[in-house]
Write a protein that holds these residues in place. Structure first.
Motif, PDB file in Angstrom:
ATOM      1  N   GLY A  70       0.777  -1.233   0.090  1.00  0.00           N
ATOM      2  CA  GLY A  70       0.025  -0.109  -0.074  1.00  0.00           C
ATOM      3  C   GLY A  70       0.881   1.190   0.091  1.00  0.00           C
ATOM      4  N   GLY A  71       2.031   1.123  -0.133  1.00  0.00           N
ATOM      5  CA  GLY A  71       3.031   2.603  -0.109  1.00  0.00           C
ATOM      6  C   GLY A  71       2.872   3.263  -1.544  1.00  0.00           C
ATOM      7  N   LEU A  72       3.228   4.419  -1.619  1.00  0.00           N
ATOM      8  CA  LEU A  72       3.625   5.127  -2.533  1.00  0.00           C
ATOM      9  C   LEU A  72       5.028   5.222  -3.150  1.00  0.00           C
ATOM     10  CD1 LEU A  72       0.560   5.764  -2.101  1.00  0.00           C
ATOM     11  CD2 LEU A  72       1.024   8.210  -2.436  1.00  0.00           C
ATOM     12  N   ILE A  73       5.264   5.545  -4.291  1.00  0.00           N
ATOM     13  CA  ILE A  73       6.569   5.727  -4.932  1.00  0.00           C
ATOM     14  C   ILE A  73       6.695   6.731  -5.796  1.00  0.00           C
ATOM     15  CG2 ILE A  73       6.913   2.965  -4.738  1.00  0.00           C
ATOM     16  CD1 ILE A  73       6.956   3.181  -7.863  1.00  0.00           C
ATOM     17  N   ILE A  74       7.772   7.367  -5.903  1.00  0.00           N
ATOM     18  CA  ILE A  74       8.164   8.133  -7.007  1.00  0.00           C
ATOM     19  C   ILE A  74       9.187   7.543  -7.902  1.00  0.00           C
ATOM     20  CG2 ILE A  74       9.348  10.382  -7.668  1.00  0.00           C
ATOM     21  CD1 ILE A  74       7.941  11.520  -5.062  1.00  0.00           C
ATOM     22  N   TYR A  75       8.950   7.520  -9.136  1.00  0.00           N
ATOM     23  CA  TYR A  75       9.847   6.710 -10.308  1.00  0.00           C
ATOM     24  C   TYR A  75      10.053   7.557 -11.385  1.00  0.00           C
ATOM     25  CZ  TYR A  75       5.542   6.209 -13.042  1.00  0.00           C
ATOM     26  OH  TYR A  75       4.474   6.017 -13.833  1.00  0.00           O
ATOM     27  N   PRO A  76      11.059   7.193 -12.233  1.00  0.00           N
ATOM     28  CA  PRO A  76      11.519   7.549 -13.516  1.00  0.00           C
ATOM     29  C   PRO A  76      10.482   7.289 -14.497  1.00  0.00           C
ATOM     30  CG  PRO A  76      13.083   6.072 -12.944  1.00  0.00           C
ATOM     31  CD  PRO A  76      12.161   6.121 -11.935  1.00  0.00           C
ATOM     32  N   SER A  77      10.410   8.018 -15.655  1.00  0.00           N
ATOM     33  CA  SER A  77       9.884   7.512 -16.913  1.00  0.00           C
ATOM     34  C   SER A  77      10.525   7.980 -18.089  1.00  0.00           C
ATOM     35  CB  SER A  77       8.344   7.856 -16.891  1.00  0.00           C
ATOM     36  OG  SER A  77       8.097   9.087 -17.418  1.00  0.00           O
ATOM     37  N   ASP A  78       9.934   7.744 -19.208  1.00  0.00           N
ATOM     38  CA  ASP A  78      10.629   8.527 -20.493  1.00  0.00           C
ATOM     39  C   ASP A  78      10.465   9.682 -20.571  1.00  0.00           C
ATOM     40  OD1 ASP A  78       8.068   7.609 -20.978  1.00  0.00           O
ATOM     41  OD2 ASP A  78       8.486   7.051 -22.787  1.00  0.00           O
ATOM     42  N   THR A  79       9.461  10.268 -19.734  1.00  0.00           N
ATOM     43  CA  THR A  79       9.143  11.670 -19.679  1.00  0.00           C
ATOM     44  C   THR A  79       9.555  12.429 -18.362  1.00  0.00           C
ATOM     45  OG1 THR A  79       6.880  11.385 -18.918  1.00  0.00           O
ATOM     46  CG2 THR A  79       7.114  11.346 -21.536  1.00  0.00           C
ATOM     47  N   VAL A  80       8.561  12.510 -17.540  1.00  0.00           N
ATOM     48  CA  VAL A  80       8.806  13.247 -16.473  1.00  0.00           C
ATOM     49  C   VAL A  80       8.670  12.201 -15.048  1.00  0.00           C
ATOM     50  CG1 VAL A  80       8.030  15.388 -16.999  1.00  0.00           C
ATOM     51  CG2 VAL A  80       6.237  13.863 -15.851  1.00  0.00           C
ATOM     52  N   TYR A  81       9.244  12.588 -13.814  1.00  0.00           N
ATOM     53  CA  TYR A  81       9.166  11.945 -12.544  1.00  0.00           C
ATOM     54  C   TYR A  81       7.797  11.773 -12.456  1.00  0.00           C
ATOM     55  CZ  TYR A  81      14.068  10.671 -11.333  1.00  0.00           C
ATOM     56  OH  TYR A  81      15.277  10.037 -11.590  1.00  0.00           O
TER      57      TYR A  81
END
Length: 203
Positions: free
Chosen positions: A27-38
């Motif tokens: 149930g946690g939240l993450i911040i992750y990279p992508s091919d555009t923005v975080y």
């Protein structure tokens, strides 16, 4: 306090990815990279996590239209109505990539999406979100990280992002500087592709 994990595309460490997946399952939240923005992400089937995501964005969950992040097109039939051959071919030619495709939703959407007539599907061209979804076994809900700055709309520095969201998320994946241009949103519900927001993706 958010845990910062340095995971880079050229050598993503299995044990760190497993930590991310465990956090999502719990149930946690993450911040992750992508091919555009975080972006912010959570387990699409965890209603409490989805509510937390909505709180961060300062909107009610029932009014949120979070993208669904997939690692390929195999999840399409789970969330969208059947599409014709030309639409499928169009999607296949443009994923993975910096696009969010709006499709007609079916009745199997997760609880947090119930009532939505459309759904935004995204397959980022970035190995880290692809591996996270693959290891998790199903897509994640996602929304771009916006900045309060009127000039810089999207934050690119993962360290500054981690500072800002330190007490709001569980994990911040530091994969180096991100882009500052969001995905191109394409509506595929009317037969002909219609660009709703021009972003990084160009046809």
């Amino acid at each position: 306090m958010a845990k910062i994990l340095k995971i880079y595309p050229d050598n993503p460490q299995e044990n760190l990815l497993d930590q991310v997946v465990r956090t999502l399952k719990n149930g946690g939240l993450i911040i992750y990279p992508s091919d555009t923005v975080y972006a912010l992400g959570c387990n699409i089937f965890d209603i409490r996590a989805m509510e937390k995501l909505a709180q961060i964005k300062k909107i009610k969950l029932e009014k949120a239209h979070f993208s669904i992040i997939c690692n390929d097109l195999s999840h399409l039939s789970e969330f969208s109505r059947p599409i014709d051959t030309s639409t499928f071919r169009y999607l296949k030619n443009n994923v993975p990539g910096p696009f969010t495709f709006i499709l007609e939703a079916n009745k199997n959407l997760p609880l947090a999406y119930k009532g939505n007539k459309t759904v935004g599907i995204r397959v980022p061209d970035h190995i880290i979100p692809q591996l996270i979804v693959q290891k998790l076994g199903h897509p994640i809900a996602s929304t771009s990280i916006k900045d309060d700055d009127e000039v810089i709309e999207y934050s690119t520095d993962p360290e500054l992002i981690a500072e800002k969201y330190d007490h709001l998320v569980d994990i911040v994946i530091d994969s180096g500087y991100g882009d500052n241009v969001a995905s191109t949103i394409v509506d595929l519900t009317t037969g002909e592709p219609e660009i709703l927001r021009q972003g990084k993706g160009v046809f």
